[in-house]
Design a protein around this motif. Structure first.
Motif, PDB file in Angstrom:
ATOM      1  N   GLY A  24       0.808  -1.211   0.000  1.00  0.00           N
ATOM      2  CA  GLY A  24       0.000   0.000   0.000  1.00  0.00           C
ATOM      3  C   GLY A  24       0.841   1.261   0.000  1.00  0.00           C
ATOM      4  N   LEU A  25       1.943   1.255   0.775  1.00  0.00           N
ATOM      5  CA  LEU A  25       2.820   2.421   0.792  1.00  0.00           C
ATOM      6  C   LEU A  25       3.482   2.645  -0.561  1.00  0.00           C
ATOM      7  N   LEU A  26       3.882   1.556  -1.223  1.00  0.00           N
ATOM      8  CA  LEU A  26       4.473   1.704  -2.555  1.00  0.00           C
ATOM      9  C   LEU A  26       3.451   2.245  -3.550  1.00  0.00           C
ATOM     10  N   ALA A  27       2.204   1.772  -3.435  1.00  0.00           N
ATOM     11  CA  ALA A  27       1.166   2.260  -4.343  1.00  0.00           C
ATOM     12  C   ALA A  27       0.901   3.757  -4.123  1.00  0.00           C
ATOM     13  N   LEU A  28       0.758   4.138  -2.844  1.00  0.00           N
ATOM     14  CA  LEU A  28       0.560   5.566  -2.557  1.00  0.00           C
ATOM     15  C   LEU A  28       1.775   6.392  -2.959  1.00  0.00           C
ATOM     16  N   GLY A  29       2.956   5.816  -2.763  1.00  0.00           N
ATOM     17  CA  GLY A  29       4.161   6.514  -3.176  1.00  0.00           C
ATOM     18  C   GLY A  29       4.244   6.706  -4.676  1.00  0.00           C
ATOM     19  N   SER A  30       3.777   5.720  -5.440  1.00  0.00           N
ATOM     20  CA  SER A  30       3.779   5.863  -6.893  1.00  0.00           C
ATOM     21  C   SER A  30       2.837   6.980  -7.338  1.00  0.00           C
ATOM     22  N   VAL A  31       1.656   7.065  -6.701  1.00  0.00           N
ATOM     23  CA  VAL A  31       0.727   8.156  -7.039  1.00  0.00           C
ATOM     24  C   VAL A  31       1.323   9.508  -6.673  1.00  0.00           C
ATOM     25  N   LYS A  32       1.957   9.585  -5.496  1.00  0.00           N
ATOM     26  CA  LYS A  32       2.572  10.841  -5.070  1.00  0.00           C
ATOM     27  C   LYS A  32       3.716  11.236  -5.992  1.00  0.00           C
ATOM     28  N   MET A  33       4.503  10.254  -6.417  1.00  0.00           N
ATOM     29  CA  MET A  33       5.598  10.539  -7.344  1.00  0.00           C
ATOM     30  C   MET A  33       5.077  11.087  -8.660  1.00  0.00           C
ATOM     31  N   TYR A  34       3.998  10.501  -9.167  1.00  0.00           N
ATOM     32  CA  TYR A  34       3.485  10.965 -10.457  1.00  0.00           C
ATOM     33  C   TYR A  34       2.884  12.367 -10.359  1.00  0.00           C
ATOM     34  N   THR A  35       2.180  12.625  -9.269  1.00  0.00           N
ATOM     35  CA  THR A  35       1.566  13.951  -9.133  1.00  0.00           C
ATOM     36  C   THR A  35       2.611  15.048  -8.916  1.00  0.00           C
ATOM     37  N   SER A  36       3.719  14.711  -8.272  1.00  0.00           N
ATOM     38  CA  SER A  36       4.777  15.704  -8.056  1.00  0.00           C
ATOM     39  C   SER A  36       5.774  15.762  -9.202  1.00  0.00           C
ATOM     40  N   PHE A  37       5.641  14.847 -10.165  1.00  0.00           N
ATOM     41  CA  PHE A  37       6.581  14.808 -11.285  1.00  0.00           C
ATOM     42  C   PHE A  37       6.232  15.898 -12.296  1.00  0.00           C
ATOM     43  N   ASP A  38       7.239  16.631 -12.738  1.00  0.00           N
ATOM     44  CA  ASP A  38       7.052  17.699 -13.731  1.00  0.00           C
ATOM     45  C   ASP A  38       7.161  17.090 -15.123  1.00  0.00           C
ATOM     46  N   GLN A  46      11.202  12.685 -33.131  1.00  0.00           N
ATOM     47  CA  GLN A  46      12.037  11.512 -32.883  1.00  0.00           C
ATOM     48  C   GLN A  46      12.158  11.156 -31.400  1.00  0.00           C
ATOM     49  N   TYR A  47      11.652  11.998 -30.509  1.00  0.00           N
ATOM     50  CA  TYR A  47      11.803  11.747 -29.074  1.00  0.00           C
ATOM     51  C   TYR A  47      10.481  11.596 -28.321  1.00  0.00           C
ATOM     52  N   ASN A  48       9.391  11.988 -28.908  1.00  0.00           N
ATOM     53  CA  ASN A  48       8.115  11.979 -28.185  1.00  0.00           C
ATOM     54  C   ASN A  48       7.716  10.586 -27.722  1.00  0.00           C
ATOM     55  N   MET A  49       7.762   9.615 -28.640  1.00  0.00           N
ATOM     56  CA  MET A  49       7.312   8.261 -28.282  1.00  0.00           C
ATOM     57  C   MET A  49       8.224   7.641 -27.218  1.00  0.00           C
ATOM     58  N   ALA A  50       9.527   7.823 -27.368  1.00  0.00           N
ATOM     59  CA  ALA A  50      10.459   7.257 -26.386  1.00  0.00           C
ATOM     60  C   ALA A  50      10.240   7.871 -25.005  1.00  0.00           C
ATOM     61  N   TYR A  51      10.016   9.177 -24.961  1.00  0.00           N
ATOM     62  CA  TYR A  51       9.809   9.848 -23.677  1.00  0.00           C
ATOM     63  C   TYR A  51       8.488   9.437 -23.040  1.00  0.00           C
ATOM     64  N   GLY A  52       7.414   9.430 -23.824  1.00  0.00           N
ATOM     65  CA  GLY A  52       6.104   9.091 -23.275  1.00  0.00           C
ATOM     66  C   GLY A  52       6.025   7.664 -22.775  1.00  0.00           C
ATOM     67  N   LEU A  53       6.489   6.704 -23.605  1.00  0.00           N
ATOM     68  CA  LEU A  53       6.458   5.300 -23.181  1.00  0.00           C
ATOM     69  C   LEU A  53       7.463   5.032 -22.063  1.00  0.00           C
ATOM     70  N   GLY A  54       8.581   5.767 -22.061  1.00  0.00           N
ATOM     71  CA  GLY A  54       9.542   5.589 -20.974  1.00  0.00           C
ATOM     72  C   GLY A  54       8.976   6.027 -19.640  1.00  0.00           C
ATOM     73  N   ILE A  55       8.265   7.159 -19.611  1.00  0.00           N
ATOM     74  CA  ILE A  55       7.644   7.608 -18.365  1.00  0.00           C
ATOM     75  C   ILE A  55       6.548   6.649 -17.931  1.00  0.00           C
ATOM     76  N   MET A  56       5.902   5.994 -18.888  1.00  0.00           N
ATOM     77  CA  MET A  56       4.804   5.097 -18.543  1.00  0.00           C
ATOM     78  C   MET A  56       5.296   3.748 -18.016  1.00  0.00           C
ATOM     79  N   PHE A  57       6.437   3.237 -18.515  1.00  0.00           N
ATOM     80  CA  PHE A  57       6.821   1.856 -18.206  1.00  0.00           C
ATOM     81  C   PHE A  57       8.130   1.720 -17.427  1.00  0.00           C
ATOM     82  N   VAL A  58       9.013   2.715 -17.430  1.00  0.00           N
ATOM     83  CA  VAL A  58      10.264   2.571 -16.681  1.00  0.00           C
ATOM     84  C   VAL A  58      10.038   2.665 -15.172  1.00  0.00           C
ATOM     85  N   PRO A  59       9.300   3.660 -14.651  1.00  0.00           N
ATOM     86  CA  PRO A  59       9.038   3.668 -13.199  1.00  0.00           C
ATOM     87  C   PRO A  59       8.328   2.413 -12.683  1.00  0.00           C
TER      88      PRO A  59
END
Length: 334
Positions: A24-38, A46-59
């Motif tokens: 539960g703490l990891l789940a809440l932490g993931s939500v907090k990380m995303y909301t505080s992420f700029d 050439q970079y949009n897809m790599a950046y968008g999918l990277g933010i979605m799947f690397v964390p």
């Protein structure tokens, strides 16, 4: 540092409530990380897809690995799977149960991150804005192919001068956000239905196998924990005796420096018993090697026959005491 180690050992305990709390703490932490992420899309083809999918799947991968690291049973399961069979056979059902339990807890935080990103829609807009068909939108009809790719790549950047008042940008953004939110709600609905079916259909299957797997998975973890505690206690006593032996061998030199040393150690015989006959390095290495390669079978009756615990009970110290008889009131006939 000691406090951090104590907290980490507490989190590594086998309690299911603690592990659920960590999830539960990891789940809440993931939500907090995303909301505080700029989140700032590069707005380049050439970079949009790599950046968008990277933010979605690397964390989520990082959160998944954190869930495995914090779960004590992951290491216990790997040791049980890779150990030699020896005198104790392996139960694949127990290993499968432990693996499924570990994976379920570790997947909570990554799934929460993915669902939150899909419901927000920014990652999907950044990743797939350049892949949209320009013919579906009126604003890109009379533009060259190169300009269309540049304009589509700038759809996530609403503050750009070229796209600030462009109605087609808003249309593409709404279209991709709609698909992103639909995908996020669909995944959430599928997970809820799967959890509901797993919860309510479980009594329809054989519960004996599940109870056995749960029992022996807890046993393996508790056994490993008790073995580590016993090894730590033996190491402490072993180190204590080695240090005392060193001081005794240096007695003459210590006396020359006017240092006093007690003549006899108190409790030495008790420590010998606690060492259980393992009194040198070769014996310790042999014991640890034998524990790894030849774990004892799960049959305590053999140990009971070798070391009987039934002993004659000594009479109570106050049973025949004269002072006791004097304190008992005597009944006299009147």
């Amino acid at each position: 540092m000691d406090r951090f180690r104590m907290i980490f050992q507490y989190f590594q305990s086998n309690s299911e409530s603690v592990m659920n709390g960590i999830c539960g703490l990891l789940a809440l932490g993931s939500v907090k990380m995303y909301t505080s992420f700029d989140f700032s899309c590069p707005c380049l083809p050439q970079y949009n897809m790599a950046y968008g999918l990277g933010i979605m799947f690397v964390p989520p991968v990082i959160l998944f690995l954190c869930g495995l690291i914090l779960n004590r049973q992951s290491l216990v399961m790997l040791e049980e799977w890779r150990r030699p069979q020896g005198r104790r056979k392996k139960d694949l059902a127990v290993i499968r149960y432990m693996c499924s339990s570990i994976m379920q807890r570790a997947m909570v935080a990554p799934v929460v991150w993915i669902i939150v990103t899909l419901l927000d829609g920014k990652c999907l807009i950044c990743a797939f804005s350049g892949s949209m068909d320009p013919e579906k939108f009126v604003g890109f009809a009379n533009v060259s192919t190169v300009q269309v790719q540049q304009l589509l790549a700038k759809v996530p950047c609403k503050d750009d001068e070229l796209m600030r008042n462009n109605t087609s940008r808003k249309a593409v953004s709404r279209y991709l956000r709609c698909w992103s939110q639909a995908l996020g709600w669909s995944i959430l609905l599928i997970l809820i239905i799967a959890a509901f079916l797993a919860r309510w259909l479980r009594p329809c299957f054989n519960q004996a196998t599940l109870l056995q797997a749960r029992h022996w998975s807890n046993y393996i973890d508790i056994e490993q924990k008790i073995f580590e505690e016993t090894c730590c206690e033996h190491s402490r006593l072993f180190a204590h005796k080695c240090i005392l032996h060193f001081f005794e061998s240096m007695r003459q030199e210590i006396k020359l420096h006017s240092c006093s040393l007690p003549g006899k150690r108190e409790g030495a015989e008790g420590e010998e018993d606690l060492l259980r006959g393992i009194t040198d390095q070769d014996q310790v290495n042999k014991l640890l090697k034998r524990w790894y390669y030849e774990k004892p079978p799960l049959d305590v009756s053999q140990a009971t026959q070798r070391h009987p615990l039934v002993r004659e009970r000594s009479p109570l110290p106050w049973a025949d005491s004269p002072s006791t008889h004097s304190k008992v009131p005597q009944h006299t006939n009147v």
